[in-house]
Motif scaffolding. Sequence first.
Motif, PDB file in Angstrom:
ATOM      1  N   ASP A 275       0.849  -1.191   0.000  1.00 34.30           N
ATOM      2  CA  ASP A 275       0.000   0.000   0.000  1.00 34.30           C
ATOM      3  C   ASP A 275       0.883   1.239   0.000  1.00 34.30           C
ATOM      4  OD1 ASP A 275      -2.860  -1.128   0.599  1.00 34.30           O
ATOM      5  OD2 ASP A 275      -1.539  -2.101   2.036  1.00 34.30           O
ATOM      6  N   THR A 276       0.503   2.208  -0.802  1.00 36.12           N
ATOM      7  CA  THR A 276       1.217   3.482  -0.860  1.00 36.12           C
ATOM      8  C   THR A 276       0.260   4.596  -0.473  1.00 36.12           C
ATOM      9  OG1 THR A 276       2.587   2.635  -2.664  1.00 36.12           O
ATOM     10  CG2 THR A 276       2.593   5.007  -2.307  1.00 36.12           C
ATOM     11  N   VAL A 277       0.718   5.484   0.388  1.00 38.72           N
ATOM     12  CA  VAL A 277      -0.088   6.616   0.843  1.00 38.72           C
ATOM     13  C   VAL A 277       0.656   7.905   0.499  1.00 38.72           C
ATOM     14  CG1 VAL A 277      -1.235   7.713   2.803  1.00 38.72           C
ATOM     15  CG2 VAL A 277      -0.917   5.227   2.785  1.00 38.72           C
ATOM     16  N   TYR A 278      -0.025   8.787  -0.250  1.00 36.10           N
ATOM     17  CA  TYR A 278       0.510  10.112  -0.537  1.00 36.10           C
ATOM     18  C   TYR A 278      -0.390  11.139   0.127  1.00 36.10           C
ATOM     19  CZ  TYR A 278       2.975   7.720  -4.370  1.00 36.10           C
ATOM     20  OH  TYR A 278       3.753   6.864  -5.108  1.00 36.10           O
TER      21      TYR A 278
ATOM     22  N   VAL B 194       1.466   2.927  13.360  1.00 34.09           N
ATOM     23  CA  VAL B 194       1.866   1.605  12.871  1.00 34.09           C
ATOM     24  C   VAL B 194       1.889   0.600  14.027  1.00 34.09           C
ATOM     25  CG1 VAL B 194       3.790   0.263  11.918  1.00 34.09           C
ATOM     26  CG2 VAL B 194       3.126   2.425  10.847  1.00 34.09           C
ATOM     27  N   ALA B 195       2.418   1.007  15.159  1.00 30.98           N
ATOM     28  CA  ALA B 195       2.457   0.120  16.331  1.00 30.98           C
ATOM     29  C   ALA B 195       1.051  -0.225  16.806  1.00 30.98           C
ATOM     30  CB  ALA B 195       3.244   0.789  17.455  1.00 30.98           C
TER      31      ALA B 195
ATOM     32  N   TYR C  66       1.599  -6.079   9.715  1.00 37.36           N
ATOM     33  CA  TYR C  66       1.510  -4.718   9.180  1.00 37.36           C
ATOM     34  C   TYR C  66       2.810  -3.981   9.473  1.00 37.36           C
ATOM     35  CZ  TYR C  66      -0.602  -0.001   8.611  1.00 37.36           C
ATOM     36  OH  TYR C  66      -0.903   1.284   8.230  1.00 37.36           O
ATOM     37  N   ARG C  67       3.433  -3.380   8.466  1.00 42.17           N
ATOM     38  CA  ARG C  67       4.717  -2.714   8.713  1.00 42.17           C
ATOM     39  C   ARG C  67       5.037  -1.693   7.619  1.00 42.17           C
ATOM     40  NH1 ARG C  67       5.867  -8.328   8.098  1.00 42.17           N
ATOM     41  NH2 ARG C  67       6.374  -8.874   5.936  1.00 42.17           N
ATOM     42  N   LEU C  68       5.910  -0.754   7.985  1.00 38.14           N
ATOM     43  CA  LEU C  68       6.477   0.163   7.007  1.00 38.14           C
ATOM     44  C   LEU C  68       7.476  -0.601   6.147  1.00 38.14           C
ATOM     45  CD1 LEU C  68       7.216   3.418   9.054  1.00 38.14           C
ATOM     46  CD2 LEU C  68       5.424   3.083   7.356  1.00 38.14           C
ATOM     47  N   LYS C  69       7.431  -0.371   4.841  1.00 39.85           N
ATOM     48  CA  LYS C  69       8.377  -1.018   3.941  1.00 39.85           C
ATOM     49  C   LYS C  69       9.694  -0.253   3.883  1.00 39.85           C
ATOM     50  CE  LYS C  69       9.506  -4.218   1.030  1.00 39.85           C
ATOM     51  NZ  LYS C  69       9.826  -5.558   1.574  1.00 39.85           N
TER      52      LYS C  69
ATOM     53  N   VAL D  44       4.258   7.366   2.182  1.00 43.85           N
ATOM     54  CA  VAL D  44       4.409   6.253   3.120  1.00 43.85           C
ATOM     55  C   VAL D  44       4.179   4.952   2.353  1.00 43.85           C
ATOM     56  CG1 VAL D  44       3.609   5.225   5.272  1.00 43.85           C
ATOM     57  CG2 VAL D  44       3.551   7.717   4.981  1.00 43.85           C
ATOM     58  N   PHE D  45       5.086   4.000   2.529  1.00 46.48           N
ATOM     59  CA  PHE D  45       5.039   2.732   1.810  1.00 46.48           C
ATOM     60  C   PHE D  45       4.878   1.597   2.823  1.00 46.48           C
ATOM     61  CE2 PHE D  45       7.545   5.846  -0.446  1.00 46.48           C
ATOM     62  CZ  PHE D  45       6.945   5.855  -1.706  1.00 46.48           C
TER      63      PHE D  45
END
Length: 314
Positions: A207-210, A229-230, A239-242, A272-273
């Motif tokens: 998932d990408t968030v702009y 995220v936590a 679920y995590r940041l890439k 955010v990726f």
Amino acid sequence: MTHKSKVAIIGSGNIGTDLMFKIMRLSDTLEMSVLVGVDPESDGLKRAQRLGVATTADGIDGLVALPQFKDISVVFDATSAGAHAKHDAILRAHGKQIIDLTPAAIGPYTIPSVNGEANLDEPNVNMVTCGGQATIPIVAAINRVAPVIYGEIVASIASKSAGPGTRANIDEFTETTSQAIERVGGARRGKAIIVLNPAEPPLIMRDTVYCLTGEADPAAIEASILEMVATVQSYVPGYRLKQKVQFERVGDNAKLRIPEMDDEFSGLKVSVFLEVEGAAHYLPAYAGNLDIMTSAALRTAEAIVRRRQDRAAA
């Protein structure tokens, strides 16, 4: 020991079957009572029968006719947006609380990490979409530091993890997710895109968030994102940041054009990726889209039941 509340799931496809396994393996609050389908040969119904769960292949009418129906307190709908309107009317008439995993959006949008306590008394709560569950927490995390002017998300899922219900609801996915980016995430304008990736071997959900915001402290935004995220990881471990959060300043001398808003932008662009790995309760780990959706629905149902139990004990 706390008394468990009996639940039913309508929809014996990928999402419904994954949710059934989560309830049976993880929940100390919910008891799996009935799995409902329309195809007696579906894998989900056969698995439920082997596990001793009551089943019916006669849809909502079959559920209502079962003797177990009177004791069910919460019903999950994992079918399609089109079918949900009928299910909602019948279940409300019988006083059942509904958790909607379709993009029908009859009830209020619910994202556990953002507004999870807000809609627990509603007769019907909507879990938005898998892409919404993954990305709207990030939009909300940015928005609580700096107002989000425009939020755009791209959800890429393995084609093999998208069943008939998901494929039939592509338009509803984009519309519902876009609206929830605004109503729950707080963006002034939202846009959603979904990609069904046919790659072999299947890829994990990405998932990408702009987000476009006014001037703000990047460190404060990043800290808010990491905190969010936590929070999501507390019920979706995969679920995590890439990669690290990306920031870009857009100056007045080179403004961005936002066609959806017929406007120009200068300020801070936040990228955010994300990656969502599934728990593999039913489909393999690449199906993070199923995992985040069913995990969010499970977390919401458990919160509903706990609130009822707390009130009964008061």
